[in-house]
Scaffold this motif. Structure first.
Motif, short mmCIF file in Angstrom:
data_model
loop_
_atom_site.label_atom_id
_atom_site.label_comp_id
_atom_site.label_asym_id
_atom_site.label_seq_id
_atom_site.Cartn_x
_atom_site.Cartn_y
_atom_site.Cartn_z
N HIS A 1 103.84 23.83 91.47
CA HIS A 1 104.33 22.90 92.49
C HIS A 1 104.23 23.60 93.85
CE1 HIS A 1 106.15 19.77 90.00
NE2 HIS A 1 106.59 20.73 89.20
N PRO A 2 103.63 22.97 94.85
CA PRO A 2 103.74 23.49 96.21
C PRO A 2 105.16 23.20 96.72
CG PRO A 2 102.61 21.40 96.25
CD PRO A 2 102.85 21.73 94.80
N ASP A 3 105.49 23.65 97.92
CA ASP A 3 106.77 23.29 98.51
C ASP A 3 106.93 21.78 98.42
OD1 ASP A 3 107.47 25.89 99.25
OD2 ASP A 3 106.66 25.69 101.27
N SER A 4 108.09 21.33 97.95
CA SER A 4 108.30 19.90 97.69
C SER A 4 109.76 19.52 97.93
CB SER A 4 107.99 19.57 96.22
OG SER A 4 106.72 19.97 95.85
N VAL A 5 109.95 18.23 98.16
CA VAL A 5 111.28 17.63 98.12
C VAL A 5 111.35 16.87 96.80
CG1 VAL A 5 112.86 15.97 99.18
CG2 VAL A 5 111.43 17.45 100.62
N MET A 6 112.41 17.12 96.02
CA MET A 6 112.58 16.48 94.71
C MET A 6 113.71 15.47 94.79
SD MET A 6 113.35 18.29 91.06
CE MET A 6 115.10 18.45 91.29
N ILE A 7 113.45 14.25 94.33
CA ILE A 7 114.43 13.16 94.36
C ILE A 7 114.62 12.68 92.93
CG2 ILE A 7 114.95 10.87 95.29
CD1 ILE A 7 112.51 11.78 97.34
N THR A 8 115.87 12.73 92.44
CA THR A 8 116.12 12.32 91.06
C THR A 8 116.37 10.82 90.99
OG1 THR A 8 118.48 12.80 91.20
CG2 THR A 8 117.06 14.58 90.47
N ALA A 9 115.67 10.16 90.07
CA ALA A 9 115.85 8.73 89.85
C ALA A 9 116.80 8.47 88.68
CB ALA A 9 114.50 8.07 89.58
N GLY A 10 117.16 9.52 87.96
CA GLY A 10 118.11 9.43 86.85
C GLY A 10 118.71 10.80 86.60
N SER A 11 119.94 10.86 86.14
CA SER A 11 120.60 12.13 85.84
C SER A 11 119.89 12.82 84.67
CB SER A 11 122.07 11.89 85.47
OG SER A 11 122.75 11.27 86.53
#
Length: 118
Positions: free
Chosen positions: A40-50
């Motif tokens: 993974h390059p530098d990223s923003v991660m957004i969770t759509a489910g726990s």
């Protein structure tokens, strides 16, 4: 360096948007799934489910548990993960295409980083 997750784990990663500055990936899996090592390059991660996962890299492992709607910074890294929880994993990664101009000499922290209260 490990390979692109869309190539190493095509059943789990898909590109949902891309332009010359970012690429957005959607990732899904089921409890018990173990991914193939990828980058993974530098990223923003957004969770759509726990979810609850264990990430592995460079001979170490970290436990990651995030609630739906969490937003985290993911520094560039090679890893593989396993869904150790009882729920599917569903996240989006906004990958930056420009590398960090000031990389960490000892390498990145494994897993997502909480930078502010969420």
């Amino acid at each position: 360096m490990a390979d692109d997750p869309v190539q190493t784990n095509p059943d789990n990663y898909r590109v949902v948007f891309e332009n010359d500055r970012v690429r957005v990936l959607e990732y899904t899996d089921e409890p018990g799934h173990i991914s193939t090592e990828h980058h993974h390059p530098d990223s923003v991660m957004i969770t759509a489910g726990s979810f609850h996962r264990r990430l592995h890299a460079r001979g170490t492992s970290v436990e990651v548990e995030l609630l739906e709607g969490a937003v985290r910074w993911l520094p560039a890294q090679d890893h593989y993960g396993e869904n150790t929880g009882s729920t599917p994993t569903h996240v989006f990664f906004v990958e930056l295409k420009e590398p960090d101009p000031n990389p960490t000499p000892d390498g990145p922290q494994l897993g997502p980083v909480k930078l502010w209260p969420a």
